[in-house]
Design an enzyme around this catalytic site. Structure first.
Site, PDB file in Angstrom:
ATOM      1  CG  HIS A 190       7.429 -21.714  -9.719  1.00  0.00           C
ATOM      2  ND1 HIS A 190       7.508 -20.684 -10.789  1.00  0.00           N
ATOM      3  CD2 HIS A 190       8.078 -21.063  -8.690  1.00  0.00           C
ATOM      4  CE1 HIS A 190       7.978 -19.405 -10.325  1.00  0.00           C
ATOM      5  NE2 HIS A 190       8.236 -19.863  -9.080  1.00  0.00           N
ATOM      6  CG  HIS A 225       8.883 -23.165  -4.832  1.00  0.00           C
ATOM      7  ND1 HIS A 225       7.552 -22.999  -4.735  1.00  0.00           N
ATOM      8  CD2 HIS A 225       9.385 -21.907  -5.300  1.00  0.00           C
ATOM      9  CE1 HIS A 225       7.054 -21.894  -5.155  1.00  0.00           C
ATOM     10  NE2 HIS A 225       8.298 -21.051  -5.180  1.00  0.00           N
ATOM     11  CD  GLU A 235      -5.531   1.429   4.829  1.00  0.00           C
ATOM     12  OE1 GLU A 235      -5.956   2.530   5.531  1.00  0.00           O
ATOM     13  OE2 GLU A 235      -5.093   0.541   5.144  1.00  0.00           O
ATOM     14  CG  HIS A 240      -1.291  10.931   9.023  1.00  0.00           C
ATOM     15  ND1 HIS A 240      -0.393  10.156   9.650  1.00  0.00           N
ATOM     16  CD2 HIS A 240      -2.309  10.162   9.057  1.00  0.00           C
ATOM     17  CE1 HIS A 240      -1.185   9.181  10.408  1.00  0.00           C
ATOM     18  NE2 HIS A 240      -2.288   9.019   9.902  1.00  0.00           N
TER      19      HIS A 240
END
Length: 657
Positions: free
Chosen positions: A24, A256, A394, A456
């Site tokens: 890149h 890129h 999280e 869950h």
């Protein structure tokens, strides 16, 4: 001179990508001006990349790795010109994305976009806690900055929102983030999918924000000077041109992720006054200017060492204890035989026992500490205490914890429900790749979650993390095994560990009857019978029904060995002789676990596990529904021996080896 330095970096990066025929070039060339100016502001010592009071520099856009390697080489780190020429080649120390532990000077492995932003927040948090622990009115041991370079893609990722919101909330004035705003993505302009006002976003999160021309040396320098005076985390929005200097490729999304081509590179070198026939060229004056980092770093570290000599005895002792934790002094909790305690509860007692002995043991939960039982009692809250409130974040929690581990003073843990491990998997994977010690506490481990239902109830997660190299998943069967698992995990300095823990109470096995020391082999015989025809393997809450089934099977003439496997990963690493001692090859083998359990077929003929998602009901009813009970295990064994099921009751069964 600054222009020549920046152009040298540009062409080193272009040459690296061209020679590798992969990489890149765009972002490195656009950022070359910023890195050139930043190099004069950094406090670091290329001859000692681990100096504690160094500035941390994180490249969140890890695809711009050629820029990192060029900068480190020019600064005097142990990266040679030949290493630059071997960019992206097999066994080189200059891989396609920066990897911690392979490249001197690389602070953290940043692969997926956004990770490095959360890592930088973690480094800044680590310093704040360390300052509160180690600095006093007379002696300042830590006063460095944390710099991060990021791009449009990093800021589009959700993890950046999580981490930056927390950084603003905590007021991390030691954090400086430089946003390479080139408005280009792989597909074209960023406005194809993104149009938010980044300045307003960060100001709303509690950051100070500056906006500059990222290819203008004076503006870059002024912003970096201002960064040293801020009382908030500081974002520098640097408007740059991707592939700056690459002639017709400037500003193009085509620059890129592909080599520019020899013709374009030569044209760019001629325009900048460089010899177009020379690749990987560095003039002596450029070497000398960047090489000043070595002398400056030596002097800065020498001054810091003198400060350390003048520190108080208390500071020196605490620093020594943080850098060299003595796990042999931990006073482990004990649990009464036959007592009923969930492993999440026993784990809470274990966490506190460790924290009482090790001052660097820190951590927190994603807003679930009361359920995870993860609070460190009477130890205060970050930044002055050791309990970290991550909020419901999280992914960034895990990435921040990676940086806390890498900082050099702390042993972090993070906690959430096992089902939400899905949200943090990329960061957990990077902890394994970096070979760092990081502890993941995951409670509510199975259908035992109960009424919260299948959304869950983790079913496939055990298999996922057991498949992860250099990552150790512990699922203890009771409180005593939990202690043994932690002893093992603390001794593993180069691997992360996860503790998968029950919500429901589990019976504590008789320590005198069971060899908990064998946890270090990952699996061991809890019950052995002569003339056994079946081996039943289990972990966690399924061990007790397996033991009960073994007792009842014996009364109908089926002798069963019972194996506890608190760590499947470690058990797989044992030699064939040990595995055959535990899992008798002459027996049929049944594995029992309230999960998908496909990995158990490595040892088992049959697996009694979850064939579908769970359901919403009390836990006991769910174990009955899915046959993960004593009766269900017995019925499966009868099926394996082509026998009709017959009811039986245990008569004087004892748990013995």
């Amino acid at each position: 001179m600054l222009q020549k330095q920046a152009d040298t970096i540009r062409f080193l990066c272009a040459d690296m990508v061209q020679q590798a025929n992969s990489g890149h070039p765009g972002a490195p060339m656009g950022l070359a001006d910023i890195v050139t100016v930043l190099s004069s502001h950094l406090k670091h010592n290329p001859k000692n990349p681990k100096w504690l009071n160094r500035d941390r520099l994180v490249f969140s856009g890890g695809h711009a790795s050629s820029l990192i390697y060029a900068f480190l080489h020019l600064s005097g780190y142990d990266i040679s010109l030949d290493d630059l020429k071997n960019f992206r080649q097999l066994d080189s120390i200059t891989p396609g994305h920066p990897e911690y532990g392979i490249v001197p000077g690389v602070e953290v492995t940043t692969g997926p976009l956004g990770q490095g932003i959360a890592n930088a927040v973690g480094f800044a948090m680590a310093e704040k806690l360390a300052q509160n622990m180690l600095n006093d009115a007379q002696t300042t041991l830590l006063d460095h900055k944390v710099y991060a370079l990021c791009g449009d893609g990093d800021l589009e990722e959700g993890i950046s929102y999580e981490a930056c919101a927390l950084a603003g909330h905590l007021g991390l004035d030691n954090l400086v983030m430089i946003y390479d705003c080139n408005a280009i993505t792989i597909e074209g302009s960023t406005d194809l999918a993104w149009s938010e006002d980044v300045k307003l976003r960060f100001e709303a999160q509690g950051w100070q924000v500056a906006r500059i021309d990222g290819n203008h040396f004076e503006e870059i320098n002024e912003a970096l000077e201002n960064a040293k005076k801020q009382t908030k985390p500081y974002l520098i929005i640097a408007h740059t041109v991707i592939a700056k200097g690459a002639c017709e490729m400037e500003g193009s999304h085509n620059a890129h992720g592909a080599p520019l081509g020899e013709a374009i590179i030569k044209e760019a070198k001629i325009k900048a006054g460089f010899d177009p026939e020379k690749s990987f060229w560095i003039d002596e004056d450029v070497k000398a200017r960047f090489g000043c980092a070595i002398e400056k770093g030596d002097l800065a570290e020498a001054a810091w060492n003198q400060t350390l000599l003048n520190a108080s005895d208390e500071q020196k002792t605490l620093l020594q204890n943080l850098q060299n934790p003595d796990i042999s002094k931990i006073q482990w909790p004990t649990f009464e035989d036959g007592s009923e305690i969930a492993t999440r509860d026993s784990n809470g007692k274990i966490l506190n026992a460790i924290a009482q002995t090790l001052p660097g043991f820190i951590g927190g939960s994603a807003d679930l500490a009361p359920s995870n039982k993860s609070e460190l009692k009477d130890m205060g809250c970050f930044p002055k205490g050791r309990n970290i409130h991550f909020g419901i974040r999280e992914h960034s929690m895990a990435a921040i914890s990676n940086a806390l581990s890498l900082y050099g003073l702390f042993m972090p843990f993070s906690a959430t429900f096992f089902i939400f491990s899905d949200y943090l998997k990329p960061a957990a994977r990077l902890s394994a790749l970096m070979e760092i010690q990081n502890f993941f506490v995951w409670t509510h481990d199975s259908i035992g979650v109960g009424e919260d239902g299948p959304t869950h109830q983790p079913i496939e997660q055990l298999s996922q993390f057991r498949a992860l190299p250099n990552f150790y998943v512990f699922r203890p069967a009771d409180a005593s095994e939990n202690v043994a698992c932690w002893k093992m995990a603390l001794a593993m300095k180069h691997s992360p560990s996860a503790f998968v823990l029950s919500r429901q109470k589990l019976t504590t096995l008789k320590a005198g009857k069971v060899d908990f020391g064998s946890v270090e082999q990952g699996g061991y015989l809890v019950r052995k019978r002569d003339n056994a025809v079946v081996t039943i393997m289990a972990s966690g809450s399924e061990l007790m029904p397996a033991l009960q089934a073994g007792c009842q099977l014996e009364s109908v003439g089926i002798n069963a060995n019972i194996v506890s496997v608190p760590c499947f990963d470690i058990f797989c690493e044992q030699d064939k002789e040990y595995i055959n001692q535990v899992v008798d090859p002459a027996t049929k083998v049944l594995a029992v676990e309230a999960a998908r359990g496909l990995e158990w077929y490595r040892f088992a003929d049959e697996v009694l596990g979850m064939e579908r998602f769970g359901a919403s009901a009390p836990a006991g009813q769910l174990f009955e529904k899915f046959n993960i009970t004593t009766k269900g295990i017995k019925a499966k064994v009868f099926e394996m021996f082509d026998r009709d099921y017959e009811e039986s009751e245990p008569k004087g069964c004892k748990l013995s080896n």
